[in-house]
Design a protein around this motif. Structure first.
Motif, PDB file in Angstrom:
ATOM      1  N   UNK A  43       0.835  -1.206   0.000  1.00 13.14           N
ATOM      2  CA  UNK A  43       0.000   0.000   0.000  1.00 13.14           C
ATOM      3  C   UNK A  43       0.865   1.248   0.000  1.00 13.14           C
ATOM      4  N   UNK A  44       1.917   1.247   0.793  1.00  9.99           N
ATOM      5  CA  UNK A  44       2.805   2.404   0.874  1.00  9.99           C
ATOM      6  C   UNK A  44       3.548   2.632  -0.433  1.00  9.99           C
ATOM      7  N   UNK A  45       4.031   1.563  -1.034  1.00 16.64           N
ATOM      8  CA  UNK A  45       4.841   1.687  -2.249  1.00 16.64           C
ATOM      9  C   UNK A  45       4.019   1.949  -3.510  1.00 16.64           C
ATOM     10  N   UNK A  46       2.826   1.379  -3.595  1.00 14.53           N
ATOM     11  CA  UNK A  46       2.091   1.417  -4.856  1.00 14.53           C
ATOM     12  C   UNK A  46       0.760   2.165  -4.832  1.00 14.53           C
ATOM     13  N   UNK A  47       0.234   2.452  -3.654  1.00 13.99           N
ATOM     14  CA  UNK A  47      -1.105   3.040  -3.576  1.00 13.99           C
ATOM     15  C   UNK A  47      -1.148   4.363  -2.821  1.00 13.99           C
ATOM     16  N   UNK A  54      -9.326   3.091  -0.053  1.00 12.72           N
ATOM     17  CA  UNK A  54      -8.783   1.781  -0.389  1.00 12.72           C
ATOM     18  C   UNK A  54      -9.095   0.812   0.736  1.00 12.72           C
ATOM     19  N   UNK A  55      -9.375  -0.415   0.357  1.00 10.02           N
ATOM     20  CA  UNK A  55      -9.631  -1.464   1.330  1.00 10.02           C
ATOM     21  C   UNK A  55      -8.564  -2.542   1.210  1.00 10.02           C
ATOM     22  N   UNK A  56      -8.289  -3.207   2.302  1.00 10.99           N
ATOM     23  CA  UNK A  56      -7.480  -4.420   2.316  1.00 10.99           C
ATOM     24  C   UNK A  56      -8.421  -5.530   2.769  1.00 10.99           C
ATOM     25  N   UNK A  57      -8.783  -6.378   1.839  1.00 10.88           N
ATOM     26  CA  UNK A  57      -9.720  -7.455   2.116  1.00 10.88           C
ATOM     27  C   UNK A  57      -8.919  -8.650   2.633  1.00 10.88           C
ATOM     28  N   UNK A  58      -9.235  -9.088   3.846  1.00 11.75           N
ATOM     29  CA  UNK A  58      -8.550 -10.228   4.450  1.00 11.75           C
ATOM     30  C   UNK A  58      -9.344 -11.492   4.127  1.00 11.75           C
ATOM     31  N   UNK A  59      -8.668 -12.453   3.524  1.00 11.15           N
ATOM     32  CA  UNK A  59      -9.327 -13.646   3.011  1.00 11.15           C
ATOM     33  C   UNK A  59      -8.828 -14.906   3.701  1.00 11.15           C
ATOM     34  N   UNK A  60      -9.749 -15.807   3.971  1.00 17.59           N
ATOM     35  CA  UNK A  60      -9.383 -17.129   4.461  1.00 17.59           C
ATOM     36  C   UNK A  60      -8.972 -17.937   3.237  1.00 17.59           C
ATOM     37  N   UNK A  61      -7.696 -18.163   3.119  1.00 18.37           N
ATOM     38  CA  UNK A  61      -7.151 -18.848   1.939  1.00 18.37           C
ATOM     39  C   UNK A  61      -7.821 -20.199   1.707  1.00 18.37           C
ATOM     40  N   UNK A  94     -12.615  -6.817   6.611  1.00 14.92           N
ATOM     41  CA  UNK A  94     -12.283  -5.775   5.648  1.00 14.92           C
ATOM     42  C   UNK A  94     -11.666  -4.614   6.405  1.00 14.92           C
ATOM     43  N   UNK A  95     -10.504  -4.189   5.939  1.00 15.67           N
ATOM     44  CA  UNK A  95      -9.754  -3.104   6.561  1.00 15.67           C
ATOM     45  C   UNK A  95      -9.728  -1.903   5.626  1.00 15.67           C
ATOM     46  N   UNK A  96      -9.747  -0.708   6.200  1.00  5.84           N
ATOM     47  CA  UNK A  96      -9.517   0.494   5.402  1.00  5.84           C
ATOM     48  C   UNK A  96      -8.031   0.811   5.463  1.00  5.84           C
ATOM     49  N   UNK A  97      -7.457   1.134   4.309  1.00  2.00           N
ATOM     50  CA  UNK A  97      -6.059   1.541   4.245  1.00  2.00           C
ATOM     51  C   UNK A  97      -6.010   3.031   4.570  1.00  2.00           C
ATOM     52  N   UNK A  98      -5.356   3.373   5.663  1.00  2.00           N
ATOM     53  CA  UNK A  98      -5.245   4.757   6.117  1.00  2.00           C
ATOM     54  C   UNK A  98      -3.905   5.304   5.642  1.00  2.00           C
ATOM     55  N   UNK A 104       2.813   7.624   5.927  1.00  2.00           N
ATOM     56  CA  UNK A 104       2.489   6.531   6.832  1.00  2.00           C
ATOM     57  C   UNK A 104       1.245   5.804   6.332  1.00  2.00           C
ATOM     58  N   UNK A 105       1.296   4.500   6.382  1.00  7.40           N
ATOM     59  CA  UNK A 105       0.153   3.678   5.972  1.00  7.40           C
ATOM     60  C   UNK A 105      -0.161   2.732   7.121  1.00  7.40           C
ATOM     61  N   UNK A 106      -1.452   2.576   7.417  1.00  2.00           N
ATOM     62  CA  UNK A 106      -1.888   1.646   8.446  1.00  2.00           C
ATOM     63  C   UNK A 106      -3.236   1.078   8.031  1.00  2.00           C
ATOM     64  N   UNK A 107      -3.700   0.087   8.755  1.00  5.42           N
ATOM     65  CA  UNK A 107      -5.016  -0.500   8.516  1.00  5.42           C
ATOM     66  C   UNK A 107      -5.886  -0.254   9.728  1.00  5.42           C
ATOM     67  N   UNK A 108      -7.140   0.057   9.461  1.00  8.63           N
ATOM     68  CA  UNK A 108      -8.122   0.209  10.514  1.00  8.63           C
ATOM     69  C   UNK A 108      -9.381  -0.535  10.083  1.00  8.63           C
ATOM     70  N   UNK A 109     -10.148  -1.099  11.016  1.00  7.28           N
ATOM     71  CA  UNK A 109     -11.375  -1.788  10.601  1.00  7.28           C
ATOM     72  C   UNK A 109     -12.261  -0.859   9.780  1.00  7.28           C
ATOM     73  N   UNK A 110     -12.733  -1.374   8.661  1.00  3.69           N
ATOM     74  CA  UNK A 110     -13.567  -0.578   7.768  1.00  3.69           C
ATOM     75  C   UNK A 110     -15.001  -0.545   8.278  1.00  3.69           C
ATOM     76  N   UNK A 111     -15.554   0.645   8.275  1.00  3.15           N
ATOM     77  CA  UNK A 111     -16.943   0.850   8.682  1.00  3.15           C
ATOM     78  C   UNK A 111     -17.728   1.339   7.474  1.00  3.15           C
ATOM     79  N   UNK A 112     -18.564   0.495   6.874  1.00  6.36           N
ATOM     80  CA  UNK A 112     -19.340   0.930   5.705  1.00  6.36           C
ATOM     81  C   UNK A 112     -20.246   2.103   6.062  1.00  6.36           C
ATOM     82  N   UNK A 113     -20.397   3.023   5.133  1.00  7.03           N
ATOM     83  CA  UNK A 113     -21.269   4.175   5.337  1.00  7.03           C
ATOM     84  C   UNK A 113     -22.725   3.690   5.407  1.00  7.03           C
ATOM     85  N   UNK A 114     -23.493   4.387   6.203  1.00  9.28           N
ATOM     86  CA  UNK A 114     -24.913   4.075   6.242  1.00  9.28           C
ATOM     87  C   UNK A 114     -25.267   3.396   7.454  1.00  9.28           C
TER      88      UNK A 114
END
Length: 114
Positions: A43-47, A54-61, A94-98, A104-114
């Protein structure tokens, strides 16, 4: 768990269908990261300058319906490839990319609007 970075607008476009990024058509796979430090580095290097949320979707492989491969050119396995769309029922979190102006880049739990 593995992570995939995706713009919110793309992730939200068709929530009833598996998510298929442009790389799936152009390269044949979906880019992922093997852990939180790697997704933060990507995220830091490319986004950093990508507009919008931006979201970081965490997946159960193990729950993904498409094949996951760790390629020979990636000896540490930090950049797994998913050879198909991401089925949404494999999403664990689902994480929001801060991002800050200082880079500085970090992840925080994403809270959908609404």
């Amino acid at each position: 768990m593995i992570f995939h970075i995706v713009p919110l607008a793309d992730w939200s476009a068709a929530p009833e269908r598996p998510y298929a990024p442009a790389s799936l058509e152009s390269e044949g796979f979906t880019h992922c990261s093997a852990d939180r430090p790697t997704v933060l580095a990507i995220a830091s290097a490319h986004y950093r300058d990508t507009p919008g949320t931006l979201l970081a979707v965490e997946l159960d492989e193990a729950a993904l319906t498409a094949e996951v491969r760790r390629e020979a050119g990636d000896p540490d396995g930090r950049y797994p490839h998913v050879y198909g769309p991401l089925n949404r029922d494999a999403v664990v979190r689902v994480w929001e990319v801060v991002r800050t102006p200082g880079g500085l880049v970090d992840l925080t739990p994403w809270q959908p609007a609404g």
